[in-house]
Design a protein around this motif. Sequence first.
Motif, PDB file in Angstrom:
ATOM      1  N   GLY A   1       0.789  -1.219   0.000  1.00  0.00           N
ATOM      2  CA  GLY A   1       0.000   0.000   0.000  1.00  0.00           C
ATOM      3  C   GLY A   1       0.823   1.271   0.000  1.00  0.00           C
ATOM      4  N   ARG A   2       2.055   1.213   0.477  1.00  0.00           N
ATOM      5  CA  ARG A   2       2.884   2.423   0.528  1.00  0.00           C
ATOM      6  C   ARG A   2       3.222   2.945  -0.861  1.00  0.00           C
ATOM      7  NH1 ARG A   2       8.414   3.273   4.133  1.00  0.00           N
ATOM      8  NH2 ARG A   2       8.827   5.407   3.448  1.00  0.00           N
ATOM      9  N   TRP A   3       3.160   2.075  -1.861  1.00  0.00           N
ATOM     10  CA  TRP A   3       3.400   2.534  -3.231  1.00  0.00           C
ATOM     11  C   TRP A   3       2.417   3.653  -3.596  1.00  0.00           C
ATOM     12  CZ3 TRP A   3       6.896   1.307  -7.106  1.00  0.00           C
ATOM     13  CH2 TRP A   3       7.822   0.300  -6.806  1.00  0.00           C
TER      14      TRP A   3
ATOM     15  N   ILE B   1       9.852   6.209  -5.949  1.00  0.00           N
ATOM     16  CA  ILE B   1      10.363   4.900  -5.538  1.00  0.00           C
ATOM     17  C   ILE B   1      11.359   4.371  -6.548  1.00  0.00           C
ATOM     18  CG2 ILE B   1       9.733   2.495  -5.076  1.00  0.00           C
ATOM     19  CD1 ILE B   1       7.045   3.599  -3.989  1.00  0.00           C
ATOM     20  N   TRP B   2      11.072   4.489  -7.822  1.00  0.00           N
ATOM     21  CA  TRP B   2      12.012   4.007  -8.838  1.00  0.00           C
ATOM     22  C   TRP B   2      13.337   4.767  -8.764  1.00  0.00           C
ATOM     23  CZ3 TRP B   2      12.060   0.876 -13.493  1.00  0.00           C
ATOM     24  CH2 TRP B   2      11.064  -0.097 -13.511  1.00  0.00           C
ATOM     25  N   ARG B   3      13.267   6.083  -8.624  1.00  0.00           N
ATOM     26  CA  ARG B   3      14.515   6.852  -8.539  1.00  0.00           C
ATOM     27  C   ARG B   3      15.335   6.430  -7.320  1.00  0.00           C
ATOM     28  NH1 ARG B   3      10.983  11.314  -9.967  1.00  0.00           N
ATOM     29  NH2 ARG B   3      11.373  11.981 -12.132  1.00  0.00           N
TER      30      ARG B   3
ATOM     31  N   LEU C   1      13.915  -5.006  -9.518  1.00  0.00           N
ATOM     32  CA  LEU C   1      12.861  -5.547  -8.663  1.00  0.00           C
ATOM     33  C   LEU C   1      11.754  -4.537  -8.400  1.00  0.00           C
ATOM     34  CD1 LEU C   1      11.972  -8.020  -6.959  1.00  0.00           C
ATOM     35  CD2 LEU C   1      13.303  -7.057  -5.056  1.00  0.00           C
ATOM     36  N   ALA C   2      12.040  -3.265  -8.602  1.00  0.00           N
ATOM     37  CA  ALA C   2      11.030  -2.223  -8.375  1.00  0.00           C
ATOM     38  C   ALA C   2       9.779  -2.402  -9.231  1.00  0.00           C
ATOM     39  CB  ALA C   2      11.635  -0.842  -8.631  1.00  0.00           C
ATOM     40  N   LYS C   3       9.876  -3.181 -10.299  1.00  0.00           N
ATOM     41  CA  LYS C   3       8.704  -3.364 -11.169  1.00  0.00           C
ATOM     42  C   LYS C   3       7.804  -4.515 -10.723  1.00  0.00           C
ATOM     43  CE  LYS C   3      10.811  -6.613 -14.428  1.00  0.00           C
ATOM     44  NZ  LYS C   3      11.463  -6.774 -15.738  1.00  0.00           N
ATOM     45  N   LYS C   4       8.135  -5.177  -9.633  1.00  0.00           N
ATOM     46  CA  LYS C   4       7.475  -6.421  -9.226  1.00  0.00           C
ATOM     47  C   LYS C   4       5.957  -6.319  -9.230  1.00  0.00           C
ATOM     48  CE  LYS C   4       7.121  -9.600  -5.282  1.00  0.00           C
ATOM     49  NZ  LYS C   4       7.692  -9.982  -3.961  1.00  0.00           N
ATOM     50  N   PHE C   5       5.418  -5.238  -8.672  1.00  0.00           N
ATOM     51  CA  PHE C   5       3.971  -5.087  -8.558  1.00  0.00           C
ATOM     52  C   PHE C   5       3.353  -4.413  -9.787  1.00  0.00           C
ATOM     53  CE2 PHE C   5       4.982  -4.873  -3.825  1.00  0.00           C
ATOM     54  CZ  PHE C   5       4.696  -6.213  -3.628  1.00  0.00           C
ATOM     55  N   ASN C   6       4.159  -4.289 -10.848  1.00  0.00           N
ATOM     56  CA  ASN C   6       3.691  -3.688 -12.105  1.00  0.00           C
ATOM     57  C   ASN C   6       3.442  -2.182 -11.963  1.00  0.00           C
ATOM     58  OD1 ASN C   6       3.210  -4.170 -14.887  1.00  0.00           O
ATOM     59  ND2 ASN C   6       1.007  -4.086 -14.554  1.00  0.00           N
TER      60      ASN C   6
ATOM     61  N   TYR D   1       5.114   1.334 -12.595  1.00  0.00           N
ATOM     62  CA  TYR D   1       6.202   1.884 -13.399  1.00  0.00           C
ATOM     63  C   TYR D   1       6.204   3.406 -13.309  1.00  0.00           C
ATOM     64  CZ  TYR D   1       6.895  -2.709 -15.491  1.00  0.00           C
ATOM     65  OH  TYR D   1       7.177  -4.048 -15.684  1.00  0.00           O
ATOM     66  N   PRO D   2       7.360   4.013 -13.515  1.00  0.00           N
ATOM     67  CA  PRO D   2       7.429   5.479 -13.457  1.00  0.00           C
ATOM     68  C   PRO D   2       6.782   6.116 -14.674  1.00  0.00           C
ATOM     69  CG  PRO D   2       9.542   4.594 -14.159  1.00  0.00           C
ATOM     70  CD  PRO D   2       8.679   3.402 -13.801  1.00  0.00           C
TER      71      PRO D   2
END
Length: 270
Positions: A126-128, A136-138, A162-167, A169-170
């Motif tokens: 949920g923090r995303w 987050i990506w940066r 791994l940052a893309k795990k939950f789909n 994207y920036p």
Amino acid sequence: MELITTHTHTCFTNHGEGTVEELVSAAAAAGVATIAVTEHYPLTDAFDPRHYLAMPEQRVGEYLSAIDKARAAHPEIEVIAGCELDWLGDDDDRDLTAEDLSPFQLILGSVHFVDRWPFDDPAQRGRWDEVGADDIWRRYFEVWCEAVSSDAPFQVMSHPDLAKKFNFYPSFDPQPLYDRAAEACAAAGRMVEVNTSGTYYACKEMFPAPALLATFRRAGVPCTVGTDAHKPEHVARDIERAYRLMARAGYRTVTVPTADGDRREVTIEL
């Protein structure tokens, strides 16, 4: 073509299944020539309060003994004793020494925490929504470059995007982040992996993305393959697909870490 996996897990963590023997036996049955058993290295309660993410410190000796027994029972397959070590940067509250890590023949470097937050933990997804994918990506790639440029004893950097795990994207083109990651990895002399597990997460894509993998290849970064299996039946999952992804990125060989700390090359034959 020879099958290898240099990233696997067992029941020594509370989110994995199967004994070391069951994992190695499944790998041998699937025709795998080299397997690295790479359980998550222990974390403190501050980072793993549920004792879910990593192997308990008191079980490390038992874990290494289980690998020795599996190696003796399966001379037909090379079995490497490894671990997956989280990069925690200045937040690391473990007083790790060279002696602590000396029993491991392969050490994978991973970034699962961004400023103490386990960003890929489904329980904290949920923090995303609160922070936003751009930031987050940066920050993820900033931390990743810190890890790869550090003096930590990482030989292979695991699941680089791994940052893309939950789909998530920036909104911007991530290529500049890819360029910095590849430059840092090449300068440090580390390897990366194609991690086949990404296909089975929301992103539906192996780690790293084709564009990032091609960027690593252009930078001259060696690449290996890991299935990141957390169940014995997944130990050899999609290895040949990973080879095809590497070939499309321009790789002609798969680099395989060896038990003595060296590397060997396997020609990609498709």
